[in-house]
Design a protein around this motif. Structure first.
Motif, PDB file in Angstrom:
ATOM      1  N   ARG A 135     -12.755  57.254  -6.768  1.00 42.78           N
ATOM      2  CA  ARG A 135     -14.195  57.000  -6.861  1.00 42.78           C
ATOM      3  C   ARG A 135     -14.425  55.952  -7.931  1.00 42.78           C
ATOM      4  NH1 ARG A 135     -13.479  61.923  -8.989  1.00 42.78           N
ATOM      5  NH2 ARG A 135     -14.121  62.912  -7.046  1.00 42.78           N
ATOM      6  N   VAL A 136     -15.610  55.390  -7.904  1.00 46.27           N
ATOM      7  CA  VAL A 136     -16.067  54.477  -8.940  1.00 46.27           C
ATOM      8  C   VAL A 136     -17.462  54.910  -9.355  1.00 46.27           C
ATOM      9  CG1 VAL A 136     -14.667  52.515  -8.157  1.00 46.27           C
ATOM     10  CG2 VAL A 136     -16.978  52.836  -7.247  1.00 46.27           C
ATOM     11  N   TYR A 137     -17.963  54.306 -10.424  1.00 48.56           N
ATOM     12  CA  TYR A 137     -19.284  54.634 -10.937  1.00 48.56           C
ATOM     13  C   TYR A 137     -20.088  53.344 -11.060  1.00 48.56           C
ATOM     14  CZ  TYR A 137     -16.585  58.761 -12.080  1.00 48.56           C
ATOM     15  OH  TYR A 137     -15.757  59.856 -11.993  1.00 48.56           O
ATOM     16  N   SER A 138     -21.355  53.424 -10.705  1.00 47.44           N
ATOM     17  CA  SER A 138     -22.177  52.218 -10.626  1.00 47.44           C
ATOM     18  C   SER A 138     -23.491  52.391 -11.373  1.00 47.44           C
ATOM     19  CB  SER A 138     -22.466  51.891  -9.148  1.00 47.44           C
ATOM     20  OG  SER A 138     -23.427  50.863  -9.027  1.00 47.44           O
ATOM     21  N   PHE A 139     -23.831  51.362 -12.158  1.00 48.91           N
ATOM     22  CA  PHE A 139     -25.155  51.271 -12.763  1.00 48.91           C
ATOM     23  C   PHE A 139     -25.590  49.815 -12.657  1.00 48.91           C
ATOM     24  CE2 PHE A 139     -27.881  50.046 -16.320  1.00 48.91           C
ATOM     25  CZ  PHE A 139     -28.938  50.918 -16.136  1.00 48.91           C
ATOM     26  N   ALA A 140     -26.872  49.591 -12.359  1.00 44.10           N
ATOM     27  CA  ALA A 140     -27.364  48.219 -12.218  1.00 44.10           C
ATOM     28  C   ALA A 140     -28.832  48.155 -12.597  1.00 44.10           C
ATOM     29  CB  ALA A 140     -27.171  47.728 -10.787  1.00 44.10           C
ATOM     30  N   GLU A 141     -29.255  46.954 -12.962  1.00 40.67           N
ATOM     31  CA  GLU A 141     -30.660  46.738 -13.272  1.00 40.67           C
ATOM     32  C   GLU A 141     -31.092  45.378 -12.757  1.00 40.67           C
ATOM     33  OE1 GLU A 141     -30.671  47.422 -17.440  1.00 40.67           O
ATOM     34  OE2 GLU A 141     -29.880  45.460 -17.957  1.00 40.67           O
ATOM     35  N   ALA A 142     -32.356  45.287 -12.351  1.00 42.07           N
ATOM     36  CA  ALA A 142     -32.916  44.035 -11.858  1.00 42.07           C
ATOM     37  C   ALA A 142     -33.425  43.214 -13.035  1.00 42.07           C
ATOM     38  CB  ALA A 142     -34.048  44.307 -10.876  1.00 42.07           C
ATOM     39  N   VAL A 143     -33.183  41.888 -12.983  1.00 44.74           N
ATOM     40  CA  VAL A 143     -33.645  40.998 -14.039  1.00 44.74           C
ATOM     41  C   VAL A 143     -34.346  39.796 -13.414  1.00 44.74           C
ATOM     42  CG1 VAL A 143     -31.813  41.697 -15.635  1.00 44.74           C
ATOM     43  CG2 VAL A 143     -31.450  39.722 -14.132  1.00 44.74           C
ATOM     44  N   ASP A 144     -35.219  39.161 -14.224  1.00 41.40           N
ATOM     45  CA  ASP A 144     -35.898  37.969 -13.731  1.00 41.40           C
ATOM     46  C   ASP A 144     -35.054  36.732 -14.028  1.00 41.40           C
ATOM     47  OD1 ASP A 144     -36.237  37.336 -16.429  1.00 41.40           O
ATOM     48  OD2 ASP A 144     -38.337  37.948 -16.478  1.00 41.40           O
ATOM     49  N   ARG A 145     -35.607  35.550 -13.765  1.00 44.73           N
ATOM     50  CA  ARG A 145     -34.865  34.294 -13.925  1.00 44.73           C
ATOM     51  C   ARG A 145     -34.438  34.059 -15.367  1.00 44.73           C
ATOM     52  NH1 ARG A 145     -35.480  30.735  -9.601  1.00 44.73           N
ATOM     53  NH2 ARG A 145     -35.124  28.958 -10.970  1.00 44.73           N
ATOM     54  N   ASP A 146     -35.144  34.670 -16.314  1.00 42.76           N
ATOM     55  CA  ASP A 146     -34.801  34.521 -17.727  1.00 42.76           C
ATOM     56  C   ASP A 146     -33.936  35.651 -18.245  1.00 42.76           C
ATOM     57  OD1 ASP A 146     -36.326  32.129 -18.007  1.00 42.76           O
ATOM     58  OD2 ASP A 146     -38.156  33.336 -18.118  1.00 42.76           O
TER      59      ASP A 146
END
Length: 353
Positions: free
Chosen positions: A282-293
């Motif tokens: 298995r793997v673990y995932s975390f992510a977040e959305a960011v703007d152009r800056d």
């Protein structure tokens, strides 16, 4: 984010400099733009662009006479493919080229020198007065000056890698590169035939239920790119179905603890396969959305993130952190999603709003 650079340089076949007439030097924007228009039927004389690299490439060309310039694009060139880009072997001015890689990380640098900045559009475009952008959906990009080799009224420009493939080798190397990006393990990207490449290609063809001779099809690169963008193939993939840039972090089990690494950039409408050991359960995932800056995107007054309930650590810059004592690593604690592989060694996380 730093620009990715491919491990090769681009070369262009040289020709002796030619004197240009005063008519060329005084050409108007309309005349220069007209010189970029291809004839509706095959011409006796033409300028061809040939892709001897392993990268699916889109090209834009520019012609500059005196202080007037025009650009045209995009010309798609698969590895091993040649296309006519001008209906004459003699451009009506200085000839420039801009290329961009398809199927590689965004902002990948193709190693071209930058000689002039000109305006380009999207899709099938023709921009006159290209020394500045005056219309919507256009932007300024760097072009390189090129000089083709002319033989019997046919001018040829080559895009070449350090590996110096011929056209058939470039086609094979291009197939190998995309198979590798999907996790099929074709061996080295070398443009040579071999059992590992054959096995990887057979696996891809079987997974897609394609005809046995699909590799010889003229649309094989469309098929490979479509599968890559969909996150298909063995291994783990992130797929971004939002309109935002996603920065993702990966966690793996190492020695009884979770080691987290980041950040991996996943652009809108694309998939990315980070490096994962073949034996991982298995793997673990975390992510977040960011703007152009690079600032967090807010949704309902909170950062738009994608995670779970497995404790892990992240830091703002590039990082590798072992364990969950985030304070000891000057990191922040967050929740990772546990992702288990299926029986075919495949797993994916799709980011959706």
């Amino acid at each position: 984010m730093a620009r990715h650079r491919m491990p090769f340089s681009w070369s262009f076949s040289p020709m002796a400099a030619r004197a240009r007439s005063s008519t060329h030097r005084l050409a108007s924007a309309a005349l220069v733009a007209a010189g970029l228009c291809l004839a509706a039927t095959a011409a006796q004389a033409e300028t061809r662009l040939c892709n001897r690299t392993s990268i699916v490439t889109e090209a834009a060309i520019g012609v500059m006479a005196s202080d007037t310039a025009a650009t045209r694009g995009w010309f798609r060139l698969d590895p091993g493919q040649c296309r006519a880009i001008l209906q004459t072997a003699e451009a009506p001015g200085r000839l420039f080229l801009h290329t961009r890689a398809i199927g590689e990380p965004q902002n990948t640098s193709l190693g071209q020198p930058e000689h002039v900045t000109l305006c380009v559009g999207e899709g099938d475009f023709l921009v006159s007065g290209a020394t500045a952008c005056a219309r919507p959906n256009t932007r300024m990009v760097a072009f390189s000056e090129v000089r083709p080799t002319v033989v019997e009224a046919i001018a040829v420009l080559f895009l070449s890698e350090a590996a110096d493939y011929d056209l058939p080798q470039a086609r094979r190397a291009g197939i190998q590169r995309l198979l590798a990006r999907m996790g099929y393990d074709p061996g080295p990207v070398d443009g040579l035939e071999g059992p590992r490449t054959d096995a990887a290609l057979r696996s891809f063809i079987a997974d897609r239920a394609l005809p046995a001779d699909a590799a010889a099809s003229p649309d094989i690169f469309d098929t490979l790119l479509s599968a890559w963008r969909a996150g298909e193939g063995p291994g783990f993939a992130w797929c971004n179905e939002t309109g935002h840039r996603i920065m993702a972090s990966l966690g793996v089990d190492e020695g009884g603890r979770i080691v987290t690494r980041g950040w991996y950039r996943v652009d809108p409408g694309t998939c990315l396969k980070p490096p994962v050991e073949l034996g991982a359960a298995r793997v673990y995932s975390f992510a977040e959305a960011v703007d152009r800056d690079g600032r967090p995107v807010q949704a309902a007054g909170k950062p738009l993130v994608f995670g779970g309930d497995i404790p892990g650590c992240v830091r703002p810059a590039e990082f590798e952190i072992g364990g969950t004592d985030c304070a000891a690593h000057n990191a922040r604690a967050t929740g990772f999603l546990a992702v288990t592989f299926d029986g075919r060694r495949r797993a994916s996380v799709r980011f959706r709003e």
